[in-house]
Design a protein around this motif. Structure first.
Motif: not given
Lengths: 754, 81
Positions: A534-541
């Motif tokens: 989830a954190a990696r997905n948020a970082i992408q955003i």
């Protein structure tokens, strides 16, 4: 699953530190809300009527007088929980255990329930329910239940797993056999053999918080449940299936949990509370008393185990076999098979055979208890291993090191091991100062090792970046042992922000996707994977938002130390953007920022531990006292070392209690004689020394940070470590758990009589 | 070709064989082909099995690829505490 779970070579900043847990203040000040702390307007009080008989046919139940009592709003029997199991034997067993149908199968089995305006009325109503029982012969002992003339729980059970299939019914539901090689040939090659029978008594998980819930069913078919559980999504599923509810219409919220240890992975009171609420059309609170918890929830199996191990004089095991008989309560499961799978898992064996028998008895339905079934098997095997080492004159640790499983060993339960940690825990025990510390008078030292599988499972989490740049992490695995702190550390690590800027919560079933329970040592292992994802997905955003703010291509933005950085000569002079700065602009760069993750966390990896125990025995009274205890276990990577140590200490403590004191004591009438903490003695702080721990960190190759589950394995070695210590202290082999003072005195007297 | 070892309880459902050979790239494909060949395995495959691949136990991730020559075993799906 999009997450790359391969172990990363990473220097940690947050993971591995020991910050204060976010739920700590509420817990020590009494503000934390446990299962019984939730209340609703118009709430009724529920009480459950339980069978006083170990085995009885229910000829009739007359509830009319109870229903007529002023203040009584609903009375239910099995008729109000009809069978919707549609051939699913496991679901039917759960249903029948929640509310007996035609037969009460153990002392404490629920037969009816009442919801009334207050406890006094509910209790009075219970006494007005008339149950006409026909008492049936009962059996509670595992060996007695296997005897040819034993009273039968069912005349429809024919042991499966035997060819040809038996033609007469019995209390043995299943026989399972595992192993490889030719044990008879292996024993023939042995110079020395040890063969002994062992027994362990039934214990309860002993969670301090009893089962408690509030159920509220509405006329429109929706319902809510607030409950103390290890898995609210699983409770939702089970309750929906048992009551015929649509899953989406049942919302379950988990409370804080005062211990579970496997005992809160099964529904007991919750379907009853929902059925009462449905009938009364009012919210219903159901809190089990301690006596009810003992009589009707938990416990683990009582066992009877035969072990035979042979070795050469130079200390190599040539063959090992075990026959394991486990009580299941009245419903068949796979508890003995689990014991058979784990019994010899620590060792490299050319010839090994284990046979497990699932035995039905008139005791409560067995529930998982922390590495279920493994501690009893380890007690028997590790006792025999110790005895064998002594017989050939070899040091107990050296003997185990010589025979320990390693990468490439075919495990006793089947597969060939990859890299595993039993060798390092044994070597650490050998090198530990505890092993060479002097012992006082009447003291003995014992050690033992243990194995547990661990697993992962379905997991889902949401990570929301708030307007001020702080982070809310919503997870669906109930926080049993400090996982909100651990998962906040993981989120902080991955995002590159401070631990204090992350707040983790346990989401309810309506606000997050499905999650398996917190069991199988999976809470931190699985939810940390989902959190990283989830954190990696948020970082992408956030990279995309930074690119928008800078008006540069997203490919030119990279993430480091909690900031978006512009890359390359064209953009290199831009000051990095922090999470707070990106969050502040979110409304104008695309809206809220969040990362989500749904995955299955497989690859937990098997787990090993070695324990060392010093014990002092008073030869006059048989009283014993643990004077020093050390736990050595591989954590892969300890996310929050204090809570890893807490798991090690907690497992050891429960195992010590099981080894020395705890047991279900049944009278000749099949009734439980000690359903309370006064007569069922669990260890408290003043009974024990500080338990030393040594965390080994051999990274799990299937987790980005190397994390392994740590919750369960620590209860596997203590029964054997304590038994070996007592045996060494008194000079007599103790083969019956718990090793209570009367058993020690009896063993000493037997030895004296020759 | 993958050799799949079955635990004893499954063997009567698979013509009493302890090892079954199937051509499969993933756990999912392997389970599907086992089920096609031995319909009696359908029930246990739904929720009662775990799959050990080279010693690592998978309970849910049926997309996991099976390396050539991998050791594959069907095991009972375990309970935890």
């Amino acid at each position: 699953m999009s997450l790359d779970t391969t172990l990363q070579d990473k220097a940690f900043k947050s993971v591995g530190t020991r910050p204060t847990r976010p739920d700590g203040v509420d817990k020590v000040t009494g503000r934390a809300r446990y299962g019984a702390d939730f209340n609703m307007p118009g709430q009724l009080v529920a009480r459950v009527l339980r069978s006083p008989h170990a085995h009885a046919r229910i000829k009739s139940i007359d509830t009319s007088k109870a229903e007529a009592l002023k203040g009584v709003k609903a009375v239910i029997t099995s008729a109000d929980l009809p069978d919707l199991s549609n051939g699913d034997e496991g679901l039917f067993a759960t249903l029948d255990n929640c509310m007996a149908r035609d037969t009460a199968k153990y002392d404490g089995h629920a037969v009816a329930a009442v919801a009334a305006i207050d406890e006094k009325t509910a209790t009075a109503a219970m006494k007005l329910i008339e149950v006409d029982y026909e008492i049936l012969p009962h059996v509670v002992d595992v060996d007695a239940a296997m005897a040819p003339d034993a009273p039968l729980l069912y005349d429809t059970v024919f042991t499966s797993g035997i060819e040809p299939a038996p033609t007469t019914p019995s209390n043995v539901a299943n026989r399972a056999e595992l192993g490889h090689g030719d044990v008879e040939a292996g024993f023939a090659a042995a110079d020395v053999t040890v063969e002994r029978s062992y027994k362990t008594e039934q214990t309860h998980q002993g969670y301090i918080e009893p089962h408690a819930c509030v159920a509220s069913c509405n006329p429109d078919g929706t319902a809510e449940l607030w409950v103390c559980t290890q898995g609210h999504f699983v409770y939702r599923q089970k309750c929906a299936e048992l009551l015929g509810l649509e899953v989406s219409k049942l919302r379950v919220t988990s409370s804080e949990i005062g211990g579970g240890f496997g005992g809160k992975t099964h529904v007991w009171a919750e379907p009853v509370a929902l059925a009462l609420s449905r009938k009364a059309n009012r919210p219903v609170k159901l809190v089990m008393s301690r006596e009810e918890v003992f009589r009707a929830s938990g416990p683990t199996s009582a066992t009877s185990i035969d072990v035979k191990i042979g070795a050469t004089r130079d200390g190599r095991i040539t063959a090992a076999s075990a026959t394991l008989r486990y009580t299941n309560g009245p419903y068949a499961d796979m508890w003995a098979e689990l014991g058979a799978m784990t019994a010899f898992a620590c060792y490299d064996l050319e010839h090994v055979k284990t046979v497990g028998y699932e035995v039905l008895v008139n005791r409560p339905k067995v529930a998982a208890y922390r590495a279920p079934s493994a501690p009893m098997a380890a007690f028997a095997v590790e006792s025999a291993v110790d005895e064998l080492a002594a017989k050939i004159g070899m040091d107990a640790v050296e003997f185990r090191i010589k025979n320990a499983a390693s990468e490439g060993t075919r495990s006793s339960y089947g597969p060939v091991y990859g890299p595993i940690g039993i060798g390092p825990t044994l070597q650490a025990a050998k090198d530990h100062p505890h092993m060479n510390a002097p012992l006082g008078p009447n003291q003995g030292r014992g050690m033992a090792c243990g194995f547990w599988f661990n697993f992962g499972g379905q997991t889902c989490s949401d990570l929301n970046i708030n307007a001020d740049g702080t982070v809310t992490l919503a997870v669906g695995t109930v926080d049993v042992g400090g996982s909100r702190a651990s998962l906040s550390l993981v989120a902080a690590e991955e995002l590159g922000i401070d631990y204090q800027d992350v707040k983790a919560v346990i989401a309810d079933t309506a606000t997050l996707g499905y999650n398996d329970m917190t069991d199988g040592s999976r809470g931190t292992f699985s939810s940390s994977m989902a959190t990283i994802s989830a954190a990696r997905n948020a970082i992408q955003i956030m990279r995309e938002r930074a690119a928008t703010m800078w008006d540069i291509p997203v490919e030119d933005v990279y993430w480091e130390d909690g900031h978006a950085h512009a890359a390359g000569q064209n953009h290199g002079n831009r000051a990095p953007l922090s999470v707070k700065e990106i969050a502040a602009e979110a409304g104008n760069t695309g809206g809220p920022i969040a990362g989500h993750s749904e995955l299955v966390a497989d690859g937990a990896g098997v787990s090993f531990a070695t324990h060392i125990c010093d014990i002092e025995v008073d030869p006059e009274t048989g009283s014993s006292r643990v004077v020093r205890y050390t736990v050595i276990q591989d954590a892969g990577k300890a996310v929050h070392p204090s809570y890893v140590e807490g798991q090690y200490q907690g497992g050891a403590t429960q195992g010590i209690g099981w080894a020395l004191n705890e047991e279900y004591i049944y009278g000749a009438d099949g009734r439980l004689q000690n359903p309370g903490f006064l007569d069922y003695r669990i260890p408290v702080c003043s009974d024990l020394p500080m338990i030393d721990t040594q965390i080994l960190e051999i990274p799990n190759p299937n987790h980005p940070y190397g994390v392994r589950g740590v919750g369960e394995t620590s209860i596997v070695p203590p029964l054997a470590a304590v038994a070996n210590a007592v045996s060494n202290a008194v000079g007599v082999r103790m083969s019956h758990i718990p090793i209570s003072p009367p058993r020690i005195l009896a063993a000493l007297a037997d030895a004296q009589d020759g | 070709m993958i050799e799949v070892k079955l635990w004893a309880g499954l063997r009567p459902l698979a013509d009493n064989q302890s090892v079954v050979r199937v051509e499969a790239r993933t756990i999912r494909e392997m389970l599907r082909k086992l089920e096609e060949r031995y319909p009696g395995l359908a029930a246990p495959i739904r929720g009662q099995v775990a799959v050990a691949v080279d010693g690592v136990i998978y309970r849910d991730d049926w997309s996991r690829e099976l390396p050539e020559g991998a050791e594959v075993m069907l095991m009972r799906r375990l309970a935890g505490g």
